[in-house]
Design a protein around this motif. Structure first.
Motif, PDB file in Angstrom:
ATOM      1  N   LEU A  59      32.829  28.399 -22.815  1.00 10.29           N
ATOM      2  CA  LEU A  59      32.122  29.670 -22.971  1.00 10.29           C
ATOM      3  C   LEU A  59      31.095  29.572 -24.095  1.00 10.29           C
ATOM      4  O   LEU A  59      31.363  28.968 -25.140  1.00 10.29           O
ATOM      5  CB  LEU A  59      33.103  30.800 -23.307  1.00 10.29           C
ATOM      6  N   LYS A  60      29.935  30.174 -23.897  1.00 12.48           N
ATOM      7  CA  LYS A  60      28.943  30.329 -24.954  1.00 12.48           C
ATOM      8  C   LYS A  60      28.905  31.809 -25.296  1.00 12.48           C
ATOM      9  O   LYS A  60      28.536  32.639 -24.463  1.00 12.48           O
ATOM     10  CB  LYS A  60      27.574  29.841 -24.504  1.00 12.48           C
ATOM     11  N   ASN A  61      29.281  32.139 -26.504  1.00 12.13           N
ATOM     12  CA  ASN A  61      29.513  33.534 -26.876  1.00 12.13           C
ATOM     13  C   ASN A  61      28.430  34.105 -27.770  1.00 12.13           C
ATOM     14  O   ASN A  61      27.727  33.361 -28.465  1.00 12.13           O
ATOM     15  CB  ASN A  61      30.860  33.652 -27.600  1.00 12.13           C
ATOM     16  N   PRO A  62      28.312  35.423 -27.790  1.00 16.21           N
ATOM     17  CA  PRO A  62      27.419  36.072 -28.746  1.00 16.21           C
ATOM     18  C   PRO A  62      28.022  36.047 -30.146  1.00 16.21           C
ATOM     19  O   PRO A  62      29.187  35.667 -30.339  1.00 16.21           O
ATOM     20  CB  PRO A  62      27.340  37.501 -28.216  1.00 16.21           C
ATOM     21  N   ASP A  63      27.254  36.479 -31.102  1.00 19.82           N
ATOM     22  CA  ASP A  63      27.742  36.714 -32.456  1.00 19.82           C
ATOM     23  C   ASP A  63      28.479  38.055 -32.415  1.00 19.82           C
ATOM     24  O   ASP A  63      27.856  39.119 -32.371  1.00 19.82           O
ATOM     25  CB  ASP A  63      26.557  36.756 -33.423  1.00 19.82           C
ATOM     26  N   PHE A  64      29.801  38.012 -32.389  1.00 21.64           N
ATOM     27  CA  PHE A  64      30.575  39.238 -32.183  1.00 21.64           C
ATOM     28  C   PHE A  64      30.426  40.219 -33.344  1.00 21.64           C
ATOM     29  O   PHE A  64      30.428  41.441 -33.141  1.00 21.64           O
ATOM     30  CB  PHE A  64      32.046  38.895 -31.962  1.00 21.64           C
ATOM     31  N   ALA A  65      30.292  39.705 -34.563  1.00 18.67           N
ATOM     32  CA  ALA A  65      30.092  40.601 -35.706  1.00 18.67           C
ATOM     33  C   ALA A  65      28.745  41.319 -35.596  1.00 18.67           C
ATOM     34  O   ALA A  65      28.641  42.522 -35.859  1.00 18.67           O
ATOM     35  CB  ALA A  65      30.171  39.820 -37.016  1.00 18.67           C
ATOM     36  N   ALA A  66      27.709  40.585 -35.183  1.00 18.26           N
ATOM     37  CA  ALA A  66      26.400  41.207 -34.987  1.00 18.26           C
ATOM     38  C   ALA A  66      26.442  42.201 -33.833  1.00 18.26           C
ATOM     39  O   ALA A  66      25.776  43.250 -33.878  1.00 18.26           O
ATOM     40  CB  ALA A  66      25.344  40.120 -34.725  1.00 18.26           C
ATOM     41  N   LEU A  67      27.218  41.885 -32.805  1.00 18.67           N
ATOM     42  CA  LEU A  67      27.370  42.802 -31.675  1.00 18.67           C
ATOM     43  C   LEU A  67      27.986  44.122 -32.133  1.00 18.67           C
ATOM     44  O   LEU A  67      27.549  45.208 -31.727  1.00 18.67           O
ATOM     45  CB  LEU A  67      28.240  42.148 -30.595  1.00 18.67           C
ATOM     46  N   ALA A  68      29.001  44.036 -32.989  1.00 17.97           N
ATOM     47  CA  ALA A  68      29.624  45.254 -33.520  1.00 17.97           C
ATOM     48  C   ALA A  68      28.601  46.099 -34.258  1.00 17.97           C
ATOM     49  O   ALA A  68      28.542  47.325 -34.099  1.00 17.97           O
ATOM     50  CB  ALA A  68      30.779  44.889 -34.448  1.00 17.97           C
ATOM     51  N   ARG A  69      27.775  45.467 -35.066  1.00 15.59           N
ATOM     52  CA  ARG A  69      26.757  46.212 -35.818  1.00 15.59           C
ATOM     53  C   ARG A  69      25.710  46.802 -34.883  1.00 15.59           C
ATOM     54  O   ARG A  69      25.207  47.915 -35.106  1.00 15.59           O
ATOM     55  CB  ARG A  69      26.119  45.294 -36.863  1.00 15.59           C
ATOM     56  N   ALA A  70      25.370  46.072 -33.814  1.00 13.62           N
ATOM     57  CA  ALA A  70      24.402  46.589 -32.852  1.00 13.62           C
ATOM     58  C   ALA A  70      24.917  47.842 -32.157  1.00 13.62           C
ATOM     59  O   ALA A  70      24.136  48.752 -31.834  1.00 13.62           O
ATOM     60  CB  ALA A  70      24.076  45.511 -31.817  1.00 13.62           C
ATOM     61  N   TYR A  71      26.219  47.913 -31.939  1.00 14.06           N
ATOM     62  CA  TYR A  71      26.822  49.100 -31.339  1.00 14.06           C
ATOM     63  C   TYR A  71      26.894  50.274 -32.323  1.00 14.06           C
ATOM     64  O   TYR A  71      27.127  51.416 -31.918  1.00 14.06           O
ATOM     65  CB  TYR A  71      28.240  48.788 -30.863  1.00 14.06           C
ATOM     66  N   GLY A  72      26.728  49.977 -33.610  1.00 11.73           N
ATOM     67  CA  GLY A  72      26.866  51.020 -34.634  1.00 11.73           C
ATOM     68  C   GLY A  72      28.165  50.925 -35.391  1.00 11.73           C
ATOM     69  O   GLY A  72      28.519  51.849 -36.142  1.00 11.73           O
ATOM     70  N   GLY A  73      28.882  49.813 -35.220  1.00  7.86           N
ATOM     71  CA  GLY A  73      30.139  49.612 -35.917  1.00  7.86           C
ATOM     72  C   GLY A  73      29.999  48.639 -37.070  1.00  7.86           C
ATOM     73  O   GLY A  73      28.888  48.327 -37.529  1.00  7.86           O
ATOM     74  N   HIS A  74      31.129  48.135 -37.534  1.00  5.81           N
ATOM     75  CA  HIS A  74      31.184  47.194 -38.652  1.00  5.81           C
ATOM     76  C   HIS A  74      31.565  45.824 -38.109  1.00  5.81           C
ATOM     77  O   HIS A  74      32.443  45.717 -37.255  1.00  5.81           O
ATOM     78  CB  HIS A  74      32.208  47.670 -39.684  1.00  5.81           C
ATOM     79  N   GLY A  75      30.926  44.768 -38.608  1.00  8.18           N
ATOM     80  CA  GLY A  75      31.212  43.425 -38.117  1.00  8.18           C
ATOM     81  C   GLY A  75      31.508  42.445 -39.230  1.00  8.18           C
ATOM     82  O   GLY A  75      30.875  42.495 -40.295  1.00  8.18           O
TER      83      GLY A  75
END
Length: 549
Positions: free
Chosen positions: A486-502
């Motif tokens: 699997l090639k994954n996204p940056d999950f912490a950055a994804l959380a911030r993009a949603y408006g959460g904390h990463g």
């Protein structure tokens, strides 16, 4: 005169519904309009599979049916994953599906599906409304079916014209809960069997438990010095640090515990079905004729003798059974008390995580840390994958109502379940575990957590592979890797993009401060753990599995 949409909402209110999970659709706009004037909380989700899993989680944690609304066709088929989980896990839920109008049926109209055929094998009952005046009858019956006997999902198909039609209908009344209780003769027989036993063992499972029932079970275990195990992903049914607790009867069972169950002379199976996974492919108890004397207690008579022929079959819910049997006391101190102590000691040894392993991040110390800092009433959720081994084996559950995980082994469950759990219990800590593959199956529901300001913490264990499948692949076809990278996204950055904390964790020492920052943020948070793919299980690496193959 009321519309079918109004009748649906009134029937839900009469049966105590306080929230629904949905993805909106034009096929049930009349219901949405009726919800506008209702006290029922409407939680809009991002995909129907996540919405259905949220409804399952509510049913799992409360014992009352979780309610989900989806639109026809792809909406319903997306939701089928949650229905299948609820069926295999014996969880009460009701799925309402918008359907094509009556005049368009049987023409393969836009998004038309025959739901009786589609859901027939994965739901407890499927019905389509063909008379709007009968809506109160059918909705109340759905609550009764979903909660009685062996609980499960009910599917109600709602043709669009049934929801817009204005009809006269009787006022909806709440369903009448059905309780099955043990008879005195059956309790006498069990008491005699236990009194003559030398190596008894208790396996707790299934649903229809509550806090009072768990307390009664603890009293029974203490009075009779019984070693107690919990079936796969039912660990919240007994305090893991209680001296009677012997361990998890699930996938990758402690070999010492498996031997103890096989050598038992009496097994009390209480509430569960002991399916393929917890029974180790029907080897702990042989099917259909166990080597042990089996006492099977289940709320559904259809499950008694279905897979195993019991010595004593007791048709009773777990709550009713333990309430009755808690009044029975042994006449002498049981002879197997020392064996109970050995069983608990073996569990404590088995559930102590290793502190080393491949890579810079060690899951053992992380599980130790979480066990120390999480409150006893924290709710843990997860989907499926090898990462879940760390949770089930090493997190020591203390209280009822703290676990939501699919015994059916469905991926993508942890995040939507955490959203539902936090909406139900906003004052409790809710932590979801997910693998990288598991998270991306329903990770979009993180947006739902942000929308409703539900500060869950999602721990994404990212090893860059479909770990369970790679493990099996390396064992069966060593070094022939296909379709598991699997090639994954940056999950912490994804959380911030949603408006959460990463947060991103690349070393063991980074986890504790990252987790505390996530909790302190007051936002939905993702803590991504970069785990070495070699750390495929707590005790074996991928290389070891490949070499042994």
């Amino acid at each position: 005169m009321k519309t079918g949409g109004q009748l649906i909402v009134e029937a839900l209110e009469a049966n105590g519904t306080d929230r629904i999970f949905c993805v909106p659709g034009e096929s049930y706009l009349a219901v949405l309009d009726a919800l506008h004037d209702s006290s029922i909380r409407t939680i809009v989700c991002r995909q129907e599979g996540g919405a259905a899993m949220m409804a399952d989680c509510q049913g799992r944690l409360t014992g009352k049916p979780g309610i989900c609304f989806v639109t026809r066709g792809p909406g319903a088929t997306n939701a089928s994953a949650g229905v299948h989980i609820a069926m295999q896990d014996s969880v009460p839920m009701i799925l309402f599906i918008g359907q094509v109008a009556s005049h368009a049926k049987e023409r393969e109209a836009f998004q038309e599906v025959d739901y009786k055929r589609f859901f027939g094998d994965i739901a407890k009952w499927v019905v389509e409304i063909d008379d709007a005046a009968r809506i109160p009858e059918f909705v109340t019956r759905a609550f009764a079916v979903a909660t009685s006997g062996r609980p499960g999902p009910v599917v109600i198909s709602l043709p669009e014209d049934m929801l817009t039609s204005a009809v006269e209908a009787p006022e909806a009344l709440p369903h009448t809960p059905v309780e099955t209780r043990p008879g005195e003769a059956e309790l006498d027989a069990l008491e005699m069997l236990l009194s003559n036993a030398k190596r008894p063992f208790v396996i707790l499972g299934g649903t229809r438990w509550n806090e009072e029932a768990v307390a009664h079970m603890r009293q029974i275990a203490e009075a009779w010095s019984l070693p107690v195990g919990c079936s796969f992903r039912r660990q919240m049914l007994f305090d893991h640090l209680h001296p009677n607790y012997a361990g998890d009867v699930g996938i990758g069972i402690n070999p010492k515990l498996a031997a103890r169950i096989k050598q038992a002379d009496v097994v009390l199976l209480l509430g569960g079905r002991l399916g393929e996974m917890p029974s180790s492919d029907y080897t702990l108890l042989k099917s259909p004729y166990p080597d042990q004397a089996l006492v099977h207690v289940h709320a559904d008579a259809g499950e008694l003798g279905r897979v195993y022929r019991p010595t004593i079959a007791i048709n009773a819910s777990p709550a009713a059974f333990v309430e009755a049997f808690a009044k029975r006391k042994p006449t002498a101190k049981p002879a197997w008390a020392a064996e109970m102590e050995k069983a608990h000691a073996a569990y404590l040894e088995w559930s102590t995580p290793p502190q080393t392993g491949p890579g810079a991040v060690q899951m053992g110390p992380i599980m130790d840390y979480l066990g120390k800092v999480l409150p006893e009433d924290a709710i843990l959720t997860n989907g499926a994958g090898n990462y879940a081994t760390w949770v089930h084996r090493f997190y020591r559950s203390r209280r009822f109502g703290t676990q939501a995980a699919p015994t059916s082994g469905s991926m993508g469950y942890g995040t939507p379940a955490a959203v539902a759990a936090k909406s139900l219990f906003p004052d409790r800590t809710v932590v979801a575990f997910a693998g990288d593959g598991c998270f991306l199956m329903n990770g979009q529901e993180f947006a739902t957590a942000v929308q409703y300001d539900l500060p869950i913490v999602v721990i994404v264990v990212n090893n860059g592979i479909y770990g369970t499948i790679r493990m099996h692949q390396e064992r069966e076809y060593p070094s022939r890797v296909v379709a598991t990278d699997l090639k994954n996204p940056d999950f912490a950055a994804l959380a911030r993009a949603y408006g959460g904390h990463g947060e991103t964790v690349e070393k063991t020492a980074d986890f504790a401060p990252a987790f505390e920052r996530a909790r302190a943020s007051g936002k939905p948070a993702i803590v991504e753990i970069k785990l070495d793919p070699e750390a495929i299980t707590p005790t074996r690496t991928l290389t070891q599995i490949r070499d042994k193959a």
